[in-house]
Design a protein around this motif. Structure first.
Motif, PDB file in Angstrom:
ATOM      1  N   LEU A 184      48.611   7.436  23.052  1.00 63.12           N
ATOM      2  CA  LEU A 184      48.965   8.324  24.158  1.00 63.12           C
ATOM      3  C   LEU A 184      50.425   8.099  24.553  1.00 63.12           C
ATOM      4  O   LEU A 184      50.745   7.180  25.298  1.00 63.12           O
ATOM      5  CB  LEU A 184      48.050   8.084  25.364  1.00 63.12           C
ATOM      6  CG  LEU A 184      48.109   9.205  26.401  1.00 63.12           C
ATOM      7  CD1 LEU A 184      47.336  10.426  25.925  1.00 63.12           C
ATOM      8  CD2 LEU A 184      47.558   8.744  27.743  1.00 63.12           C
ATOM      9  N   HIS A 185      51.292   8.938  24.021  1.00 60.29           N
ATOM     10  CA  HIS A 185      52.705   8.894  24.387  1.00 60.29           C
ATOM     11  C   HIS A 185      53.194  10.321  24.591  1.00 60.29           C
ATOM     12  O   HIS A 185      52.447  11.293  24.407  1.00 60.29           O
ATOM     13  CB  HIS A 185      53.525   8.140  23.338  1.00 60.29           C
ATOM     14  CG  HIS A 185      53.418   8.680  21.943  1.00 60.29           C
ATOM     15  ND1 HIS A 185      53.876   9.932  21.588  1.00 60.29           N
ATOM     16  CD2 HIS A 185      52.902   8.135  20.806  1.00 60.29           C
ATOM     17  CE1 HIS A 185      53.681  10.133  20.305  1.00 60.29           C
ATOM     18  NE2 HIS A 185      53.075   9.072  19.799  1.00 60.29           N
ATOM     19  N   TRP A 186      54.460  10.460  24.972  1.00 62.88           N
ATOM     20  CA  TRP A 186      54.961  11.745  25.457  1.00 62.88           C
ATOM     21  C   TRP A 186      55.128  12.789  24.365  1.00 62.88           C
ATOM     22  O   TRP A 186      55.157  13.982  24.661  1.00 62.88           O
ATOM     23  CB  TRP A 186      56.269  11.519  26.214  1.00 62.88           C
ATOM     24  CG  TRP A 186      56.041  10.740  27.460  1.00 62.88           C
ATOM     25  CD1 TRP A 186      56.316   9.420  27.676  1.00 62.88           C
ATOM     26  CD2 TRP A 186      55.446  11.220  28.665  1.00 62.88           C
ATOM     27  NE1 TRP A 186      55.934   9.047  28.942  1.00 62.88           N
ATOM     28  CE2 TRP A 186      55.403  10.135  29.581  1.00 62.88           C
ATOM     29  CE3 TRP A 186      54.950  12.458  29.083  1.00 62.88           C
ATOM     30  CZ2 TRP A 186      54.884  10.264  30.863  1.00 62.88           C
ATOM     31  CZ3 TRP A 186      54.435  12.581  30.354  1.00 62.88           C
ATOM     32  CH2 TRP A 186      54.399  11.499  31.232  1.00 62.88           C
ATOM     33  N   ALA A 187      55.222  12.382  23.104  1.00 63.35           N
ATOM     34  CA  ALA A 187      55.276  13.362  22.023  1.00 63.35           C
ATOM     35  C   ALA A 187      53.891  13.836  21.615  1.00 63.35           C
ATOM     36  O   ALA A 187      53.765  14.728  20.776  1.00 63.35           O
ATOM     37  CB  ALA A 187      56.000  12.769  20.813  1.00 63.35           C
ATOM     38  N   ASN A 188      52.850  13.265  22.217  1.00 57.93           N
ATOM     39  CA  ASN A 188      51.480  13.706  21.974  1.00 57.93           C
ATOM     40  C   ASN A 188      50.862  14.385  23.196  1.00 57.93           C
ATOM     41  O   ASN A 188      49.643  14.593  23.228  1.00 57.93           O
ATOM     42  CB  ASN A 188      50.603  12.520  21.554  1.00 57.93           C
ATOM     43  CG  ASN A 188      50.790  12.162  20.098  1.00 57.93           C
ATOM     44  OD1 ASN A 188      51.212  12.992  19.297  1.00 57.93           O
ATOM     45  ND2 ASN A 188      50.495  10.926  19.744  1.00 57.93           N
ATOM     46  N   LEU A 189      51.700  14.722  24.176  1.00 55.84           N
ATOM     47  CA  LEU A 189      51.247  15.421  25.381  1.00 55.84           C
ATOM     48  C   LEU A 189      52.087  16.684  25.566  1.00 55.84           C
ATOM     49  O   LEU A 189      53.309  16.648  25.385  1.00 55.84           O
ATOM     50  CB  LEU A 189      51.390  14.536  26.617  1.00 55.84           C
ATOM     51  CG  LEU A 189      50.498  13.293  26.666  1.00 55.84           C
ATOM     52  CD1 LEU A 189      50.947  12.374  27.800  1.00 55.84           C
ATOM     53  CD2 LEU A 189      49.041  13.685  26.847  1.00 55.84           C
ATOM     54  N   THR A 190      51.442  17.776  25.934  1.00 58.20           N
ATOM     55  CA  THR A 190      52.171  19.022  26.142  1.00 58.20           C
ATOM     56  C   THR A 190      52.240  19.373  27.621  1.00 58.20           C
ATOM     57  O   THR A 190      51.441  18.906  28.433  1.00 58.20           O
ATOM     58  CB  THR A 190      51.514  20.196  25.393  1.00 58.20           C
ATOM     59  OG1 THR A 190      50.243  20.495  25.998  1.00 58.20           O
ATOM     60  CG2 THR A 190      51.337  19.879  23.923  1.00 58.20           C
ATOM     61  N   SER A 191      53.210  20.216  27.937  1.00 59.41           N
ATOM     62  CA  SER A 191      53.337  20.779  29.278  1.00 59.41           C
ATOM     63  C   SER A 191      54.016  22.151  29.149  1.00 59.41           C
ATOM     64  O   SER A 191      54.679  22.419  28.141  1.00 59.41           O
ATOM     65  CB  SER A 191      54.188  19.850  30.169  1.00 59.41           C
ATOM     66  OG  SER A 191      55.557  19.896  29.777  1.00 59.41           O
ATOM     67  N   PRO A 192      53.857  23.057  30.128  1.00 54.88           N
ATOM     68  CA  PRO A 192      53.170  22.836  31.410  1.00 54.88           C
ATOM     69  C   PRO A 192      51.656  22.791  31.287  1.00 54.88           C
ATOM     70  O   PRO A 192      50.980  22.262  32.172  1.00 54.88           O
ATOM     71  CB  PRO A 192      53.624  24.017  32.260  1.00 54.88           C
ATOM     72  CG  PRO A 192      53.901  25.094  31.273  1.00 54.88           C
ATOM     73  CD  PRO A 192      54.471  24.414  30.073  1.00 54.88           C
ATOM     74  N   GLY A 193      51.087  23.371  30.219  1.00 60.32           N
ATOM     75  CA  GLY A 193      49.655  23.226  30.000  1.00 60.32           C
ATOM     76  C   GLY A 193      49.375  21.923  29.281  1.00 60.32           C
ATOM     77  O   GLY A 193      50.034  21.582  28.293  1.00 60.32           O
TER      78      GLY A 193
END
Length: 285
Positions: A184-193
């Motif tokens: 779980l790091h920032w390149a594996n999380l999307t936004s705004p959804g």
């Protein structure tokens, strides 16, 4: 996601991606590429008969292809509950060519962008609203409750690595285990959804591992690190969570010995001193 690899690797992976797209009756939609660590994976948006999608190709030496990492996305498709936002897996295929094994996975298209584009480390505060943070908290709680025999972090590793990389004698027995995304790091999380990507390595880990890992990758941006502690404090601000932080610090300090994540070494040692009550020189504070 990472930078484009060496030309030889990039050419080989582009060729395999083209072959996989043809086999799955998909057509690349743009020149956009998302590379994994050292060119291990290549992903691109595609058009398919089932609608727009995302085609990811994984490679490994043929004698190391397969196993837990290759089965992770398929097993996540079977076992992860709807409360966990993730791209749905439509199709997969495997093959061997030129001494390498390959896995191609066709996913539903995710329209939101990853928070960071080329690395796990956060370098600037993202604009994430309360709903995003609530969604992340709910997703991690849902993941933690999934029964599994998969293992993301092994007790044997903790016994060996924690005293070595933390530089102190320590009880390495994990106080509790639960299911984790595992990367779980920032390149594996999307936004705004919110979407959680990359389900290769999910499995059992010390409770709080995901929150601790995201926090560690945020240490260069204290504002965001504080938000993580605020929104995920029910996990981090417990004995389980503090142990998970020590596990993550161990892992990331180990990576610095290979020349990776060097910017994090100082903040990680500062956090280690805070958790253990020792100064960064090793003395009891």
């Amino acid at each position: 996601m990472y930078s484009e690899p060496e030309p030889e690797i990039a050419e080989r992976m582009r060729g395999m991606h083209t072959s996989a797209a043809a086999a799955l009756q998909a057509t690349p939609k743009s020149s956009r590429e998302a590379w994994g660590w050292r060119g291990r994976t290549l992903s691109r948006p595609v058009a398919a008969s089932s609608g727009d999608g995302w085609l990811r190709v994984v490679s490994a030496p043929a004698d190391k292809a397969g196993g837990k990492l290759w089965e992770g996305p398929q097993e996540a498709e079977r076992f992860m509950p709807p409360a966990v936002p993730r791209p749905r897996l439509r199709a997969r295929l495997t093959w061997t060519e030129g001494g390498y094994g390959y896995l191609a996975e066709l996913y539903d298209k995710v329209t939101a962008r990853t928070v960071t584009t080329h690395e796990p480390i956060l370098r600037a505060a993202p604009n994430l609203d309360a709903a995003w943070w609530d969604g992340l908290s709910s997703a991690l709680d849902a993941i933690a409750a999934v029964p599994t025999g998969r293992v993301a972090v092994r007790q044997e590793y903790l016994d060996r690595a924690m005293p070595l990389y933390l530089g102190m004698p320590i009880d390495t027995t994990a106080p509790a285990w639960s299911t984790a995304h595992g990367d779980l790091h920032w390149a594996n999380l999307t936004s705004p959804g919110l979407t959680l990507l990359d389900w290769e390595g999910w499995g059992l880990a010390p409770t709080g591992y995901d929150a601790a890992l995201l926090h560690a990758y945020s240490l260069l941006v204290p504002e965001t690190a504080a938000k993580i502690r605020h929104h995920l404090g029910h996990v981090l601000d417990t004995p389980h969570g503090r142990f998970a932080e020590l596990v993550v610090i161990t892992e990331l300090l180990q990576t610095t010995t290979r020349g990776d994540n060097l910017e994090l070494e100082g903040p990680l040692r500062t956090r280690l001193a805070c958790l253990t009550g020792r100064s960064e020189s090793g003395q009891v504070a």
